[in-house]
Design a protein around this motif. Structure first.
Motif, PDB file in Angstrom:
ATOM      1  N   MET A   1       0.939  -1.268  -0.084  1.00 32.37           N
ATOM      2  CA  MET A   1       0.013   0.177  -0.131  1.00 32.37           C
ATOM      3  C   MET A   1       0.874   1.042   0.160  1.00 32.37           C
ATOM      4  N   ARG A   2       0.239   2.149  -0.851  1.00 32.97           N
ATOM      5  CA  ARG A   2       1.383   3.399  -0.907  1.00 32.97           C
ATOM      6  C   ARG A   2       1.151   4.162   0.218  1.00 32.97           C
ATOM      7  N   PRO A   3       2.166   4.894   0.900  1.00 30.99           N
ATOM      8  CA  PRO A   3       2.157   5.689   2.252  1.00 30.99           C
ATOM      9  C   PRO A   3       1.005   6.542   2.388  1.00 30.99           C
ATOM     10  N   GLU A   4       0.669   7.200   1.178  1.00 35.75           N
ATOM     11  CA  GLU A   4      -0.347   8.281   1.273  1.00 35.75           C
ATOM     12  C   GLU A   4      -1.752   7.752   1.561  1.00 35.75           C
ATOM     13  N   LEU A   5      -1.748   6.347   1.406  1.00 38.89           N
ATOM     14  CA  LEU A   5      -3.371   5.808   1.576  1.00 38.89           C
ATOM     15  C   LEU A   5      -3.401   4.971   2.828  1.00 38.89           C
ATOM     16  N   ALA A   6      -2.275   5.106   3.587  1.00 35.37           N
ATOM     17  CA  ALA A   6      -2.360   4.481   4.837  1.00 35.37           C
ATOM     18  C   ALA A   6      -3.121   4.890   5.813  1.00 35.37           C
ATOM     19  N   PRO A   7      -3.219   6.029   6.100  1.00 35.88           N
ATOM     20  CA  PRO A   7      -4.125   6.711   6.909  1.00 35.88           C
ATOM     21  C   PRO A   7      -5.818   6.256   6.704  1.00 35.88           C
ATOM     22  N   PHE A   8      -6.172   6.082   5.412  1.00 36.35           N
ATOM     23  CA  PHE A   8      -7.496   5.674   5.156  1.00 36.35           C
ATOM     24  C   PHE A   8      -7.991   4.260   5.375  1.00 36.35           C
ATOM     25  N   ALA A   9      -6.714   3.439   5.630  1.00 38.84           N
ATOM     26  CA  ALA A   9      -6.930   2.147   6.191  1.00 38.84           C
ATOM     27  C   ALA A   9      -7.432   2.268   7.482  1.00 38.84           C
ATOM     28  N   SER A  10      -6.792   2.935   8.175  1.00 38.67           N
ATOM     29  CA  SER A  10      -7.272   3.056   9.793  1.00 38.67           C
ATOM     30  C   SER A  10      -8.985   3.283   9.696  1.00 38.67           C
ATOM     31  N   VAL A  11      -9.420   4.254   8.792  1.00 38.22           N
ATOM     32  CA  VAL A  11     -10.728   4.689   8.588  1.00 38.22           C
ATOM     33  C   VAL A  11     -11.482   3.538   8.359  1.00 38.22           C
ATOM     34  N   CYS A  12     -10.930   2.689   7.426  1.00 36.64           N
ATOM     35  CA  CYS A  12     -11.806   1.457   6.866  1.00 36.64           C
ATOM     36  C   CYS A  12     -12.093   0.666   8.103  1.00 36.64           C
ATOM     37  N   ASP A  13     -10.622   0.232   8.983  1.00 40.14           N
ATOM     38  CA  ASP A  13     -10.944  -0.541  10.233  1.00 40.14           C
ATOM     39  C   ASP A  13     -11.884   0.034  11.136  1.00 40.14           C
ATOM     40  N   VAL A  26     -13.651  -1.424   1.819  1.00 41.88           N
ATOM     41  CA  VAL A  26     -12.754  -1.968   0.770  1.00 41.88           C
ATOM     42  C   VAL A  26     -11.999  -0.559   0.416  1.00 41.88           C
ATOM     43  N   LEU A  27     -10.709  -0.545   0.315  1.00 42.04           N
ATOM     44  CA  LEU A  27     -10.005   0.734  -0.063  1.00 42.04           C
ATOM     45  C   LEU A  27      -9.416   0.226  -1.569  1.00 42.04           C
ATOM     46  N   HIS A  28      -9.680   1.020  -2.387  1.00 43.26           N
ATOM     47  CA  HIS A  28      -9.145   0.660  -3.785  1.00 43.26           C
ATOM     48  C   HIS A  28      -8.252   1.734  -4.229  1.00 43.26           C
ATOM     49  N   ASP A  29      -6.782   1.547  -4.802  1.00 40.01           N
ATOM     50  CA  ASP A  29      -5.896   2.410  -5.244  1.00 40.01           C
ATOM     51  C   ASP A  29      -6.213   2.723  -6.474  1.00 40.01           C
ATOM     52  N   LEU A  30      -6.404   3.935  -6.968  1.00 35.80           N
ATOM     53  CA  LEU A  30      -6.595   4.229  -8.180  1.00 35.80           C
ATOM     54  C   LEU A  30      -5.402   4.257  -9.103  1.00 35.80           C
ATOM     55  N   GLU A  31      -4.148   4.273  -8.476  1.00 37.64           N
ATOM     56  CA  GLU A  31      -3.067   4.200  -9.450  1.00 37.64           C
ATOM     57  C   GLU A  31      -2.871   2.749  -9.952  1.00 37.64           C
ATOM     58  N   ALA A  35      -7.398  -3.744  -5.021  1.00 34.92           N
ATOM     59  CA  ALA A  35      -7.754  -3.399  -3.799  1.00 34.92           C
ATOM     60  C   ALA A  35      -6.690  -3.620  -2.684  1.00 34.92           C
ATOM     61  N   VAL A  36      -6.292  -2.555  -1.900  1.00 31.76           N
ATOM     62  CA  VAL A  36      -5.165  -2.557  -1.122  1.00 31.76           C
ATOM     63  C   VAL A  36      -5.543  -2.737   0.227  1.00 31.76           C
ATOM     64  N   GLY A  48      -5.115  -7.050  -3.508  1.00 29.39           N
ATOM     65  CA  GLY A  48      -4.298  -7.138  -4.581  1.00 29.39           C
ATOM     66  C   GLY A  48      -5.409  -7.355  -6.111  1.00 29.39           C
ATOM     67  N   GLU A  49      -6.515  -7.923  -5.751  1.00 27.50           N
ATOM     68  CA  GLU A  49      -7.294  -7.954  -6.831  1.00 27.50           C
ATOM     69  C   GLU A  49      -7.959  -6.895  -7.613  1.00 27.50           C
ATOM     70  N   PRO A  50      -8.174  -6.865  -8.708  1.00 31.80           N
ATOM     71  CA  PRO A  50      -8.409  -5.921  -9.538  1.00 31.80           C
ATOM     72  C   PRO A  50      -9.645  -5.091  -9.022  1.00 31.80           C
ATOM     73  N   SER A  51      -9.844  -3.985  -8.834  1.00 35.68           N
ATOM     74  CA  SER A  51     -10.897  -3.110  -8.416  1.00 35.68           C
ATOM     75  C   SER A  51     -12.062  -3.234  -9.113  1.00 35.68           C
ATOM     76  N   LEU A  52     -11.998  -3.234 -10.403  1.00 40.33           N
ATOM     77  CA  LEU A  52     -13.507  -3.399 -11.275  1.00 40.33           C
ATOM     78  C   LEU A  52     -14.241  -2.466 -11.102  1.00 40.33           C
ATOM     79  N   LEU A  53     -13.565  -1.143 -10.888  1.00 40.86           N
ATOM     80  CA  LEU A  53     -14.398   0.072 -10.362  1.00 40.86           C
ATOM     81  C   LEU A  53     -15.338   0.454 -11.742  1.00 40.86           C
ATOM     82  N   ASN A  54     -15.189  -0.086 -12.884  1.00 37.48           N
ATOM     83  CA  ASN A  54     -16.200   0.125 -13.831  1.00 37.48           C
ATOM     84  C   ASN A  54     -17.845  -0.537 -13.452  1.00 37.48           C
TER      85      ASN A  54
END
Length: 205
Positions: A1-13, A26-31, A35-36, A48-54
């Protein structure tokens, strides 16, 4: 997981723990479009699965998608909402999806509806209600208050007086101890009930 997304993981929890076991986040990395982070996992997705945001018709310009309905792998109904997360420059970097399992609540609603309903083809047994003046009084009071947008507990003195008179005109006081029962229904003394009746008779004369 990218460092800039780490704070959002705590929100998810935190969200998942607060509403467990009914919510998955579920937190999805757009880059990477994967799913991260997954909290309260009930969808059987994996990191690591594809986000399938479509699947949710994702458009980068939007901020909140939903609520919308999905179906879980086991057929459960899911109510979901997706939040577009952005960096300080306003660029979208992730999508946080909150999935609520509402199947249990639908089951409860159906059970309550089934319990409270009365089959339309089942009439009340005539032998039971023929002489049940309690039931007739209850129905009269309910219809009287409902038609006027009132409730028994908040009737004024004048409204109670009129209701007593209308009950009398409908023959409600013919049953044994009917006055006592009506006084209890209207939360007033039996003497007051008779007072209203006597006033009605005096005015009639």
């Amino acid at each position: 997981m990218r460092p800039e997304l780490a704070p959002f993981a705590s929100v998810c929890d935190g969200v998942a723990q607060l509403f467990q076991p009914f919510v998955e986040v579920v937190l999805h990395d757009l880059e990477t479009e994967t799913a991260v982070h997954i909290a309260g996992n009930f969808s059987k997705r994996e990191i690591g699965e594809p986000s399938l945001l479509n699947e949710i018709d994702f458009r980068p310009t939007e901020r909140i998608l939903g609520p919308y309905e999905k179906v879980n792998w086991d057929g459960r109904r899911i109510k979901s909402i997706s939040i577009i997360l952005r960096d300080m420059a306003g660029r979208p970097i992730a999508v946080l999806c909150i999935n609520a399992d509402v199947s249990h609540f639908h089951a409860v609603m159906q059970a309550l509806s089934a319990f409270a309903s009365v089959p339309v083809d089942h009439d009340r047994p005539a032998s039971l209600f023929k002489e049940d003046w309690h039931e007739r009084i209850n129905e009269y009071v309910r219809n009287w208050t409902t038609s006027r947008g009132l409730i028994v507990a908040t009737l004024s003195r004048e409204q109670k007086q009129q209701l007593v008179r209308d009950l009398s005109a409908d023959g409600a006081f013919g049953g044994r101890n009917a006055a006592t029962y009506i006084s209890r229904v209207l939360s007033m003394g039996r003497a007051t009930v008779y007072k209203y009746l006597n006033q009605e008779r005096s005015e009639a004369e």
